[in-house]
Design an enzyme around this catalytic site. Sequence first.
Site, mmCIF file in Angstrom:
data_model
loop_
_atom_site.group_PDB
_atom_site.id
_atom_site.type_symbol
_atom_site.label_atom_id
_atom_site.label_comp_id
_atom_site.label_asym_id
_atom_site.label_seq_id
_atom_site.Cartn_x
_atom_site.Cartn_y
_atom_site.Cartn_z
ATOM 1 N N ARG A 82 10.886 -12.245 2.011
ATOM 2 C CA ARG A 82 10.414 -10.872 2.124
ATOM 3 C C ARG A 82 11.330 -9.886 1.416
ATOM 4 O O ARG A 82 10.880 -8.965 0.738
ATOM 5 C CB ARG A 82 10.380 -10.494 3.619
ATOM 6 C CG ARG A 82 9.179 -9.687 4.029
ATOM 7 C CD ARG A 82 9.357 -9.139 5.422
ATOM 8 N NE ARG A 82 9.589 -7.709 5.372
ATOM 9 C CZ ARG A 82 8.637 -6.868 4.966
ATOM 10 N NH1 ARG A 82 7.482 -7.358 4.567
ATOM 11 N NH2 ARG A 82 8.873 -5.585 4.934
ATOM 12 N N ARG A 108 1.213 -3.573 3.245
ATOM 13 C CA ARG A 108 2.511 -4.212 3.471
ATOM 14 C C ARG A 108 3.499 -3.168 3.973
ATOM 15 O O ARG A 108 3.389 -1.986 3.606
ATOM 16 C CB ARG A 108 3.053 -4.810 2.164
ATOM 17 C CG ARG A 108 2.099 -5.781 1.476
ATOM 18 C CD ARG A 108 2.147 -7.146 2.089
ATOM 19 N NE ARG A 108 1.107 -8.002 1.506
ATOM 20 C CZ ARG A 108 0.946 -9.289 1.838
ATOM 21 N NH1 ARG A 108 1.744 -9.844 2.716
ATOM 22 N NH2 ARG A 108 -0.033 -9.997 1.309
ATOM 23 N N ILE A 109 4.498 -3.649 4.718
ATOM 24 C CA ILE A 109 5.556 -2.756 5.208
ATOM 25 C C ILE A 109 6.622 -2.635 4.121
ATOM 26 O O ILE A 109 7.069 -3.643 3.565
ATOM 27 C CB ILE A 109 6.183 -3.330 6.497
ATOM 28 C CG1 ILE A 109 5.090 -3.525 7.569
ATOM 29 C CG2 ILE A 109 7.288 -2.413 7.024
ATOM 30 C CD1 ILE A 109 4.376 -2.259 7.956
ATOM 31 N N ASN A 124 2.476 7.912 2.870
ATOM 32 C CA ASN A 124 1.421 6.953 3.187
ATOM 33 C C ASN A 124 0.255 7.681 3.829
ATOM 34 O O ASN A 124 0.444 8.583 4.654
ATOM 35 C CB ASN A 124 1.954 5.886 4.153
ATOM 36 C CG ASN A 124 0.864 4.913 4.595
ATOM 37 O OD1 ASN A 124 0.164 4.345 3.769
ATOM 38 N ND2 ASN A 124 0.707 4.768 5.909
ATOM 39 N N HIS A 126 -2.832 7.322 6.348
ATOM 40 C CA HIS A 126 -3.201 6.431 7.448
ATOM 41 C C HIS A 126 -4.482 6.956 8.097
ATOM 42 O O HIS A 126 -4.581 8.167 8.376
ATOM 43 C CB HIS A 126 -2.066 6.381 8.482
ATOM 44 C CG HIS A 126 -2.321 5.457 9.624
ATOM 45 N ND1 HIS A 126 -2.220 4.084 9.510
ATOM 46 C CD2 HIS A 126 -2.697 5.707 10.907
ATOM 47 C CE1 HIS A 126 -2.520 3.524 10.676
ATOM 48 N NE2 HIS A 126 -2.804 4.487 11.540
ATOM 49 N N ALA A 159 11.314 3.543 8.074
ATOM 50 C CA ALA A 159 11.492 2.085 8.240
ATOM 51 C C ALA A 159 10.529 1.507 9.263
ATOM 52 O O ALA A 159 10.396 0.291 9.383
ATOM 53 C CB ALA A 159 12.940 1.781 8.651
ATOM 54 N N ASP A 162 4.146 3.173 10.280
ATOM 55 C CA ASP A 162 3.389 4.441 10.434
ATOM 56 C C ASP A 162 4.095 5.410 11.374
ATOM 57 O O ASP A 162 3.454 6.136 12.138
ATOM 58 C CB ASP A 162 1.977 4.135 10.955
ATOM 59 C CG ASP A 162 1.218 3.200 10.015
ATOM 60 O OD1 ASP A 162 0.497 2.313 10.531
ATOM 61 O OD2 ASP A 162 1.381 3.337 8.793
HETATM 62 C C1 GRF Z 1 -7.691 4.052 3.717
HETATM 63 O O1 GRF Z 1 -8.451 4.566 4.797
HETATM 64 C C2 GRF Z 1 -6.241 3.917 4.126
HETATM 65 O O2 GRF Z 1 -5.825 4.926 5.000
HETATM 66 C C3 GRF Z 1 -6.275 2.592 4.845
HETATM 67 O O3 GRF Z 1 -7.114 1.774 4.051
HETATM 68 C C4 GRF Z 1 -8.064 2.607 3.399
HETATM 69 C C5 GRF Z 1 -7.939 2.323 1.937
HETATM 70 O O4 GRF Z 1 -9.174 2.538 1.350
HETATM 71 N N1 GRF Z 1 -4.959 2.027 4.997
HETATM 72 P P1 GRF Z 1 -9.322 2.334 -0.256
HETATM 73 O O5 GRF Z 1 -8.827 0.939 -0.572
HETATM 74 O O6 GRF Z 1 -8.475 3.373 -0.909
HETATM 75 O O7 GRF Z 1 -10.789 2.526 -0.489
#
Ligand code: GRF
Length: 218
Positions: A82, A108-109, A124, A126, A159, A162
């Site tokens: 990793r 991935r983290i 990011n 979310h 780290a 989310d």
């Molecule tokens: C988005 O809703 C993002 O927040 C989540 O996966 C989705 C990605 O959609 N992690 P796309 O691949 O950009 O259509």
Amino acid sequence: MSTAPSPPGPARAPRRASGRLVVLASGGGSTLAALLAAHDDPAFGARVVGVVTDRAGAGALDHARAAGVPTAVVAPADFPDRAAWDEGLAQAVAVFTPDLVVSAGFMRILGAGFLARFGGRTVNSHPALLPAFPGAHAVRDALHHGVRVTGCTLHVVDAGVDTGPVVAQVAVPVLDDDDEATLHERIKVAEREQLVATVGRIVREGMHVDGRRVRLGG
Ligand code: GRF
């Protein structure tokens, strides 16, 4: 949960006419496509200069290629562990000299090595109102919990999973006949709009991260 050391002060303001964005993606790339479409708006003030995925089959690569944006695939299976993958990812991103790294559907983290180089200027998107429903199944979890309002969050990556400081959020209603797919699609509409508007501001105006407080602009 320790947070990665982020460089003091705002995200590196672009010294160029247009800020340089690198997008990390794993999926279909509709979020990336929204950023690519913003290229046509001179007021956006940024361009996607590279797209990096963890999967060769990610639909996001097709969007990038169609827009003439260079791509790189950094697949975990190609690395011994990793930490090596994390370093490989950081190196692939560094090639594009980004002002801001945008994780948009990247599953991935990001590890300590990556964040040591790009912490404080990696955000990011979310599909939930963090801190509610972190992780890879946010939409399903919100639906099963029975919330009446969910939404999307743009946050600075730290780290944790989310857990980073929140930059922007938009609320999205949950409808009685929603399933995971219909709810996620409704969230993604708000998410794409929020991402383009907020990423543009970060690059044009700068971002100050002070603990958990984020301020955009001078
Ligand atoms: C988005 O809703 C993002 O927040 C989540 O996966 C989705 C990605 O959609 N992690 P796309 O691949 O950009 O259509």
